[in-house]
Design a protein around this motif. Sequence first.
Motif, PDB file in Angstrom:
ATOM      1  N   ASP A   1     -36.269  22.868 -15.212  1.00 20.29           N
ATOM      2  CA  ASP A   1     -36.388  24.192 -14.610  1.00 20.29           C
ATOM      3  C   ASP A   1     -35.495  24.308 -13.374  1.00 20.29           C
ATOM      4  N   ILE A   2     -34.644  25.323 -13.359  1.00 17.29           N
ATOM      5  CA  ILE A   2     -33.841  25.612 -12.179  1.00 17.29           C
ATOM      6  C   ILE A   2     -33.937  27.106 -11.906  1.00 17.29           C
ATOM      7  N   ALA A   3     -33.472  27.531 -10.761  1.00 21.04           N
ATOM      8  CA  ALA A   3     -33.511  28.953 -10.414  1.00 21.04           C
ATOM      9  C   ALA A   3     -32.475  29.259  -9.361  1.00 21.04           C
ATOM     10  N   SER A   4     -32.044  30.517  -9.376  1.00 14.37           N
ATOM     11  CA  SER A   4     -31.224  31.022  -8.287  1.00 14.37           C
ATOM     12  C   SER A   4     -32.138  31.316  -7.109  1.00 14.37           C
ATOM     13  N   THR A   5     -31.826  30.752  -5.958  1.00 20.39           N
ATOM     14  CA  THR A   5     -32.633  31.012  -4.770  1.00 20.39           C
ATOM     15  C   THR A   5     -32.721  32.504  -4.501  1.00 20.39           C
ATOM     16  N   GLY A   6     -31.618  33.196  -4.689  1.00 18.10           N
ATOM     17  CA  GLY A   6     -31.593  34.617  -4.408  1.00 18.10           C
ATOM     18  C   GLY A   6     -32.461  35.437  -5.328  1.00 18.10           C
ATOM     19  N   ALA A   7     -32.888  34.851  -6.440  1.00 13.82           N
ATOM     20  CA  ALA A   7     -33.725  35.602  -7.361  1.00 13.82           C
ATOM     21  C   ALA A   7     -35.108  35.851  -6.782  1.00 13.82           C
ATOM     22  N   TYR A   8     -35.552  34.976  -5.879  1.00 11.40           N
ATOM     23  CA  TYR A   8     -36.913  35.111  -5.397  1.00 11.40           C
ATOM     24  C   TYR A   8     -37.042  35.168  -3.874  1.00 11.40           C
ATOM     25  N   PHE A   9     -36.048  34.699  -3.153  1.00 10.32           N
ATOM     26  CA  PHE A   9     -36.188  34.628  -1.703  1.00 10.32           C
ATOM     27  C   PHE A   9     -35.005  35.294  -1.006  1.00 10.32           C
ATOM     28  N   THR A  10     -35.274  35.883   0.130  1.00 12.49           N
ATOM     29  CA  THR A  10     -34.204  36.451   0.940  1.00 12.49           C
ATOM     30  C   THR A  10     -33.502  35.338   1.700  1.00 12.49           C
ATOM     31  N   GLY A  11     -32.198  35.388   1.725  1.00 10.85           N
ATOM     32  CA  GLY A  11     -31.424  34.393   2.449  1.00 10.85           C
ATOM     33  C   GLY A  11     -30.113  34.999   2.879  1.00 10.85           C
ATOM     34  N   LEU A  12     -29.277  34.218   3.475  1.00 12.75           N
ATOM     35  CA  LEU A  12     -27.977  34.706   3.886  1.00 12.75           C
ATOM     36  C   LEU A  12     -27.083  34.862   2.660  1.00 12.75           C
TER      37      LEU A  12
ATOM     38  N   PHE B   1     -27.385  32.496  -3.428  1.00 12.86           N
ATOM     39  CA  PHE B   1     -27.326  32.234  -4.854  1.00 12.86           C
ATOM     40  C   PHE B   1     -27.162  30.744  -5.149  1.00 12.86           C
ATOM     41  N   ASP B   2     -27.518  29.910  -4.178  1.00 11.45           N
ATOM     42  CA  ASP B   2     -27.547  28.481  -4.448  1.00 11.45           C
ATOM     43  C   ASP B   2     -28.588  28.188  -5.520  1.00 11.45           C
ATOM     44  N   VAL B   3     -28.334  27.155  -6.279  1.00  4.06           N
ATOM     45  CA  VAL B   3     -29.260  26.769  -7.332  1.00  4.06           C
ATOM     46  C   VAL B   3     -30.309  25.825  -6.769  1.00  4.06           C
ATOM     47  N   THR B   4     -31.559  26.131  -7.024  1.00  4.27           N
ATOM     48  CA  THR B   4     -32.647  25.236  -6.653  1.00  4.27           C
ATOM     49  C   THR B   4     -33.025  24.418  -7.874  1.00  4.27           C
ATOM     50  N   SER B   5     -32.916  23.100  -7.770  1.00  2.00           N
ATOM     51  CA  SER B   5     -33.249  22.223  -8.894  1.00  2.00           C
ATOM     52  C   SER B   5     -33.918  20.961  -8.370  1.00  2.00           C
ATOM     53  N   PRO B   6     -35.088  20.630  -8.860  1.00  3.87           N
ATOM     54  CA  PRO B   6     -35.837  21.394  -9.862  1.00  3.87           C
ATOM     55  C   PRO B   6     -36.510  22.607  -9.232  1.00  3.87           C
ATOM     56  N   TYR B   7     -36.900  23.528 -10.105  1.00  4.31           N
ATOM     57  CA  TYR B   7     -37.646  24.703  -9.661  1.00  4.31           C
ATOM     58  C   TYR B   7     -38.853  24.833 -10.587  1.00  4.31           C
ATOM     59  N   TYR B   8     -39.777  23.924 -10.393  1.00  6.95           N
ATOM     60  CA  TYR B   8     -40.922  23.810 -11.287  1.00  6.95           C
ATOM     61  C   TYR B   8     -41.904  24.965 -11.097  1.00  6.95           C
ATOM     62  N   SER B   9     -42.770  25.101 -12.066  1.00  4.85           N
ATOM     63  CA  SER B   9     -43.829  26.100 -11.978  1.00  4.85           C
ATOM     64  C   SER B   9     -44.994  25.554 -11.163  1.00  4.85           C
ATOM     65  N   SER B  10     -45.637  26.440 -10.412  1.00  2.54           N
ATOM     66  CA  SER B  10     -46.802  26.028  -9.632  1.00  2.54           C
ATOM     67  C   SER B  10     -48.062  25.964 -10.492  1.00  2.54           C
TER      68      SER B  10
END
Length: 988
Positions: A239-250, A255-264
């Motif tokens: 599981d990976i995700a684009s940081t920008g898909a869920y969180f506000t950032g600079l 759009f940095d990739v968060t890996s892993p991006y597991y489910s809670s």
Amino acid sequence: MYTNNKLSKAVRLAIAFGAVSATAFTASVNAAEEEEVAKVERIEVTGSRLRSTDLQGFSPVQVIDGSDIDTSSVANIQELLLKNPAFGAPAISRTNSNFSTSSAGASTVDLRNLGTARTLVLVNGRRYVTGVPGSMAVDLNTIPAQFIERIEIMTGGASAVYGSDAVAGVVNIILKKEFEGIEFDVQYGESSEGDAEETQIQFTTGVTSANGKGNVMIHGSYTDQGAVYSKDRARSAVDIASTGAYFTGLPEDMFDVTSPYYSSYAPQGRFFTGDTQYTYNSAGELVEGWSTNGSDTREANGFNRNGARTIAIPTERYLFAGRGSYEFADGWTSFIEGTYASSQTTTQLEPFPFDTESLYPNSGGQMPIEFESFVADPLNPGSYVRNVVVNPLVPQPIVDAATDTDGDGLRDIFFSRRLADVANRGNVADRDTFRVVGGVEGEITDGWYADAYFGYGQTKESQVSSGQVNVLNFRSALEVIPDGQGGYMCRDATARAQGCVPANVYGANTLSDEAVTYIAAPGLLATFASQKYAGFNLSGEVFELPAGMVGVAFGGEYREEFSRSEFDPLQQAGLNAGNAIPRTEGEFDVTEFYTEVNVPLLADMFMADQLNLRGAVRASDYSTVGSTTSWNVALDWAPIPELRFRAIRAQSVRAPNVDELYSPPSQTFPTGLTDPCVGITNASTGAVAEACRAAPGVQANIDANGSFTQNQSDAQGISGYNRGNPNLDVEKGKSWTLGFTFSPEGFLSDFDFNVDYFDIEIEDAIVSTPRQFILDQCYGGGDASLCDFITRRPTAQGANSAGSLEYIDSGVTNSGGFATEGIDFVITYGKNLEDFDLAGRFNARLSYTRLLDGYSIPLPGSEKDVFAGEVGAAEDKFFLTMGYEIGDFSISWNTTFIGHSYLDDQFLSGYDLAPESVGVGAVTYHDINLSYKPSDSYELYVGLQNAFDKEPAPIITGLPGNSTGTETDASVYDPIGRRMYAGVRMKF
């Protein structure tokens, strides 16, 4: 193969205009040149009901020949059609529908990125029953590829000729009419990763009667396409995700990739007791705290969903088709054609994410772990003593930390858990499609032709899904008390009498087989769609003008459409922890009449070798929307035989389908949404900030955190309901097509050039208002009424969840608009290399589309939502095919190019990023086919698809267009990789 003779080169080109394969075009031309038959046969080409020898220049028709299908070795003609740049991303395919609740694995097409509903698929010029109940979309899985003679593709409005749905264009699949002998084809292939195994076995036979008047042909095929799993591709194994898909950032890092991006939602569970969280580590020990993705000091407690997901759905298919014809009188033939398709698809995705909010919605998801009862007081007869019993399955540290959060005097907790010990989610779907058409056709008198027909088709689907639970049973199984004998039992006596088994959710794999049996709720879906129609066509020439004969065609059709989709009662009520999807049923009928005329204005004159005017009009009467009218007018001008210009103006209509009219509220879980309130503080200014703070939950979140914050599970847990609208009206599409065909003589005689400009605008479009548009309009966008479609959580488990999005609903209205504009270029070249003192023949064909503009309008007066240039609608696309034949050997090399594409501008605007500021690079795929034909009886062939194993564009989780589990847009890019195949084709 086309059989006209003595046609000018320009007309022969028009017949084959746009063909994907130059080989097919060359074969047609050679046959026409070699045939020496006195009679000129009149034919009907897609886009017109007129039969003639010189009308092919009116409409930009592209042709895929049966030999192209053989060379491509595809199991499903969708794969071949999607290489043509006129087609957009399909709504449903084998690689983008793993998460569909129905119709997974079906294959549909979409011309000009205007939606599957606006592309009309015909078989032999007649309607074909839907494969997706509730819609008019045809499942191309049900049409046997090796039974196809050719496919004609016409873009632009064609409702005047064919009726509703032809707003973007028509795909007319023409089956073989006669066959004699036996053809047998066996093929096997797999990916370079050792999966995606594919077996094809096809058999066709035909016989002609002794008197030559009758022919019967039968086709059977078997196809087995194996699965591809997310875990078996490096890009999607975790599981990976684009940081920008869920969180506000600079902007520079959002759009940095968060890996892993597991489910809670994890199989071992996550337990909330006020401000304290508990879970179990990999050793099965209860530990305090939680780390979804892990840290330097703690292992990851989250769950890797991609470990269970599917990239390509395994599909097994049996197909049978037949056609019989008999000339019962001179010039008159009766015919019957039938198709039966049976397929089975299997989807698989991660186990269900479950929490106590589904069990106890009225208490905010708080589950009691203490239970109150009253027992007789032995010291005071007639009196009762309050007795509180603690659930014996709850670990003592959780009991000690639990508090009373709902005010009933009893301690409670909140938990979330992935139901891995129940089963993976998924479904096994069996679909059956049957279609039969019978009729007569013939020549009434010299130059006058008629046909009449009746058709019936139906599609049935039976689906069994797994991984879900009966919410009511689960609640009973979780409320556990001691049984007085050292064990425990379900608290509710009625539930015990019905077989309730206590469910232990504390830790991974703790549910007993008996508990799973009690709480599991396999889902059931039954769908049925049917189509009945009857019609007639009459065409001929009425009188002669100085430039030629005036041709007319007229006819009528009656059609009935019915559709029903029904889930099991638990699914309909949303009591199996899944989407609430009510029963949908509806029908409509339509009576239509049309007329078409061609008027030759000039002929055999200076700068007017031909000048023709054509017009058509269709009047329809629907049982749902009433009367509609569609029309077209076309001008065809050939100043010289080698050059031909065309101009077409058309109005097409589309009536709403059953789902759009009658669908009750059905639940969905949308992705890729950006909450405008994220990051808003009490100090933020502007309309967005004011609108956000007006929501009590958002304000509470800001007060607790300093700014509005959402956690990962909130971002992944947005739901909503889609609704139909019985008051819908038709949508209208108006289009311009301007083009020319140039087939030069002299030193350029081996080239043919075709250019067409298209401009399609749709008014009163039937749309579901986009959820991102609803959000943006509600919060500072100027339309506060859309806030009624949004529900936020007023209270939740922890301050971070307060005010987070819970539901965003959407309905269907005639409020949208679409437009697309572009230019098609088709260049064909064929050359016998003997002219260069070389052996063999070389053929090439380039089909290129430049998309100039494309946008949708969600609501009247709203800003355009541009899709031209975005992922799925690249501004530049081309398909180049090259073939070389020498002796018994031939090679075909096909190149598919998808230009640089950008992320959805609506998504980017949520981060104050300009359109076309974030995107992916161009992608090129190469397919190669080699064949050896030592005799006329058999052929050996091998090939590579995606020969250089090109990786798909990285459209990862959280970015718009992502196909879940693939980490790309699997509607656009190849998520499987290199495939190799080999086969043998025998003919007797």
